[in-house]
Design a protein around this motif. Structure first.
Motif, PDB file in Angstrom:
ATOM      1  N   GLN A   1       0.841  -1.161  -0.022  1.00 25.05           N
ATOM      2  CA  GLN A   1      -0.063  -0.184  -0.052  1.00 25.05           C
ATOM      3  C   GLN A   1       1.005   1.268   0.177  1.00 25.05           C
ATOM      4  O   GLN A   1       0.451   2.340  -0.634  1.00 25.05           O
ATOM      5  CB  GLN A   1      -0.921  -0.121   1.373  1.00 25.05           C
ATOM      6  CG  GLN A   1      -2.159  -1.003   1.152  1.00 25.05           C
ATOM      7  CD  GLN A   1      -2.953  -0.951   2.503  1.00 25.05           C
ATOM      8  OE1 GLN A   1      -2.667  -0.241   3.420  1.00 25.05           O
ATOM      9  NE2 GLN A   1      -3.596  -2.070   2.397  1.00 25.05           N
ATOM     10  N   LYS A   2       1.949   1.170   0.826  1.00 25.29           N
ATOM     11  CA  LYS A   2       2.777   2.207   0.769  1.00 25.29           C
ATOM     12  C   LYS A   2       3.513   2.576  -0.636  1.00 25.29           C
ATOM     13  O   LYS A   2       3.731   3.771  -0.940  1.00 25.29           O
ATOM     14  CB  LYS A   2       4.008   1.908   1.910  1.00 25.29           C
ATOM     15  CG  LYS A   2       4.891   3.080   1.750  1.00 25.29           C
ATOM     16  CD  LYS A   2       6.224   2.564   2.910  1.00 25.29           C
ATOM     17  CE  LYS A   2       7.190   3.792   2.896  1.00 25.29           C
ATOM     18  NZ  LYS A   2       8.364   3.336   3.902  1.00 25.29           N
ATOM     19  N   ILE A   3       3.990   1.384  -1.134  1.00 26.74           N
ATOM     20  CA  ILE A   3       4.439   1.750  -2.704  1.00 26.74           C
ATOM     21  C   ILE A   3       3.451   2.221  -3.670  1.00 26.74           C
ATOM     22  O   ILE A   3       3.917   3.011  -4.242  1.00 26.74           O
ATOM     23  CB  ILE A   3       4.736   0.178  -3.018  1.00 26.74           C
ATOM     24  CG1 ILE A   3       5.913  -0.364  -2.211  1.00 26.74           C
ATOM     25  CG2 ILE A   3       5.235   0.127  -4.447  1.00 26.74           C
ATOM     26  CD1 ILE A   3       6.343  -1.703  -2.334  1.00 26.74           C
ATOM     27  N   GLU A   4       2.289   1.784  -3.520  1.00 27.34           N
ATOM     28  CA  GLU A   4       1.160   2.240  -4.440  1.00 27.34           C
ATOM     29  C   GLU A   4       1.128   3.795  -4.242  1.00 27.34           C
ATOM     30  O   GLU A   4       1.021   4.729  -5.017  1.00 27.34           O
ATOM     31  CB  GLU A   4      -0.215   1.736  -4.013  1.00 27.34           C
ATOM     32  CG  GLU A   4      -0.246   0.207  -4.666  1.00 27.34           C
ATOM     33  CD  GLU A   4      -0.158   0.125  -6.165  1.00 27.34           C
ATOM     34  OE1 GLU A   4      -0.652   1.069  -6.755  1.00 27.34           O
ATOM     35  OE2 GLU A   4       0.345  -0.938  -6.590  1.00 27.34           O
ATOM     36  N   ILE A   5       0.906   4.319  -2.965  1.00 23.84           N
ATOM     37  CA  ILE A   5       0.993   5.854  -2.402  1.00 23.84           C
ATOM     38  C   ILE A   5       2.049   6.489  -3.202  1.00 23.84           C
ATOM     39  O   ILE A   5       1.969   7.683  -3.684  1.00 23.84           O
ATOM     40  CB  ILE A   5       0.706   5.872  -0.937  1.00 23.84           C
ATOM     41  CG1 ILE A   5      -0.535   5.321  -0.551  1.00 23.84           C
ATOM     42  CG2 ILE A   5       0.758   7.355  -0.595  1.00 23.84           C
ATOM     43  CD1 ILE A   5      -0.623   5.121   1.074  1.00 23.84           C
ATOM     44  N   ASN A   6       3.206   5.920  -2.885  1.00 22.53           N
ATOM     45  CA  ASN A   6       4.369   6.604  -3.362  1.00 22.53           C
ATOM     46  C   ASN A   6       4.628   6.594  -4.925  1.00 22.53           C
ATOM     47  O   ASN A   6       5.263   7.726  -5.285  1.00 22.53           O
ATOM     48  CB  ASN A   6       5.724   5.864  -2.727  1.00 22.53           C
ATOM     49  CG  ASN A   6       6.024   6.197  -1.174  1.00 22.53           C
ATOM     50  OD1 ASN A   6       5.459   7.061  -0.600  1.00 22.53           O
ATOM     51  ND2 ASN A   6       7.070   5.514  -0.673  1.00 22.53           N
ATOM     52  N   LEU A   7       4.048   5.568  -5.560  1.00 23.79           N
ATOM     53  CA  LEU A   7       4.061   5.870  -6.905  1.00 23.79           C
ATOM     54  C   LEU A   7       3.156   6.973  -7.434  1.00 23.79           C
ATOM     55  O   LEU A   7       3.370   7.684  -8.415  1.00 23.79           O
ATOM     56  CB  LEU A   7       3.630   4.404  -7.664  1.00 23.79           C
ATOM     57  CG  LEU A   7       4.516   3.369  -7.836  1.00 23.79           C
ATOM     58  CD1 LEU A   7       3.718   1.999  -7.928  1.00 23.79           C
ATOM     59  CD2 LEU A   7       5.952   3.660  -8.590  1.00 23.79           C
ATOM     60  N   THR A   8       2.017   7.176  -6.655  1.00 20.77           N
ATOM     61  CA  THR A   8       1.009   8.217  -7.063  1.00 20.77           C
ATOM     62  C   THR A   8       1.813   9.678  -6.579  1.00 20.77           C
ATOM     63  O   THR A   8       1.641  10.385  -7.555  1.00 20.77           O
ATOM     64  CB  THR A   8      -0.225   8.285  -6.269  1.00 20.77           C
ATOM     65  OG1 THR A   8      -0.871   6.994  -6.496  1.00 20.77           O
ATOM     66  CG2 THR A   8      -1.225   9.420  -6.623  1.00 20.77           C
ATOM     67  N   VAL A   9       2.559   9.756  -5.778  1.00 13.14           N
ATOM     68  CA  VAL A   9       3.292  10.539  -5.142  1.00 13.14           C
ATOM     69  C   VAL A   9       4.290  11.219  -6.311  1.00 13.14           C
ATOM     70  O   VAL A   9       4.418  12.302  -6.762  1.00 13.14           O
ATOM     71  CB  VAL A   9       3.930  10.798  -3.972  1.00 13.14           C
ATOM     72  CG1 VAL A   9       4.717  11.779  -3.406  1.00 13.14           C
ATOM     73  CG2 VAL A   9       2.930  10.501  -2.733  1.00 13.14           C
ATOM     74  N   LEU A  10       5.146  10.079  -6.871  1.00 20.28           N
ATOM     75  CA  LEU A  10       6.280  10.242  -7.777  1.00 20.28           C
ATOM     76  C   LEU A  10       5.631  10.690  -9.009  1.00 20.28           C
ATOM     77  O   LEU A  10       6.132  11.843  -9.644  1.00 20.28           O
ATOM     78  CB  LEU A  10       6.606   8.973  -8.071  1.00 20.28           C
ATOM     79  CG  LEU A  10       7.949   8.894  -9.073  1.00 20.28           C
ATOM     80  CD1 LEU A  10       9.031   9.641  -8.652  1.00 20.28           C
ATOM     81  CD2 LEU A  10       8.436   7.512  -9.209  1.00 20.28           C
TER      82      LEU A  10
END
Length: 227
Positions: A184-193
């Motif tokens: 879930q953290k990876i998904e959020i960070n991808l959106t942030v990126l």
């Protein structure tokens, strides 16, 4: 549906042929004979119904092996019960209670094994569909990240995104419950990126990409540990 109709016709023809042969054979038609005969007919009908109502008409190649095994097991069952009942009809000295109990065991075995098989097939199919869905999501994610790489201007950022793509490309698509929070953290960070690159904040995007690389590597390590 057409295949089921053909099967029903063939099924009825075999049943009629079997009944005619048994009735025309010169045997003593005792109570034992008729009980064994009727029970063999009942078991044959039950086996046919089980095959018809549990058949997969969608013809998914990945599931055909299950239906082939089920058909093979059903025919083995039919052969065994027919041998027993024909022997009972011919011999004529088996206790009636023995014939009834053995045939009830046959029926129970068929029903139980069929539903166990259906459960295994359902579980395996759902697992396979889950794997395919995860593989599709992974490919979609890779395409999105490659698009980000094309948008990015900074060389170091493009290099980091390329490293992220390489790590994701060889990541196991099957996860474990232990890495759900990390995913879930990876998904959020991808959106942030994506947002940072769209806004031109490439220095912040570089830091975010480095965090993503570390998170994906940690996720892959945990998957290897818990599998």
């Amino acid at each position: 549906m057409e295949k089921k109709k053909i099967f029903c016709i063939e099924f009825l023809l075999v049943l009629i042929l079997y009944s005619l042969v048994i009735c025309l054979v010169p045997l003593i038609h005792s109570i034992t004979f008729w009980i064994a005969f009727i029970l063999s007919i009942i078991e044959y009908i039950i086996a046919g119904i089980m095959l018809i109502f549990t058949a997969d008409t969608k013809d998914r190649n990945s599931e055909k092996i299950f239906d082939l095994i089920k058909i093979r097991n059903t025919f083995i069952y039919l052969i065994v019960q027919l041998i027993f009942n024909i022997f009972s009809m011919c011999y004529g000295k088996f206790p009636i209670w023995c014939i009834v109990i053995v045939n009830l065991v046959f029926i129970a075995t068929l029903i139980i094994t069929t539903y166990i098989f259906i459960y295994i097939k359902k579980y395996t199919t759902e697992f396979d569909q889950g794997v395919q869905e995860k593989v599709r999501n992974k490919k979609k994610k890779l395409v999105e990240i490659e698009q980000l790489q094309n948008i990015a201007v900074d060389y170091e950022l493009r290099k980091s995104i390329s490293k992220l793509i390489e790590i994701l490309k060889y990541s196991d698509p099957i996860s474990t419950p232990e890495v759900e929070d990390l995913e879930q953290k990876i998904e959020i960070n991808l959106t942030v990126l994506k947002n940072l690159i769209d806004q031109g904040k490439e220095d912040d995007a570089q830091n975010c990409c480095n965090d993503l690389i570390a998170a994906v590597q940690e996720r892959n390590n945990l998957c290897e540990i818990y599998k």
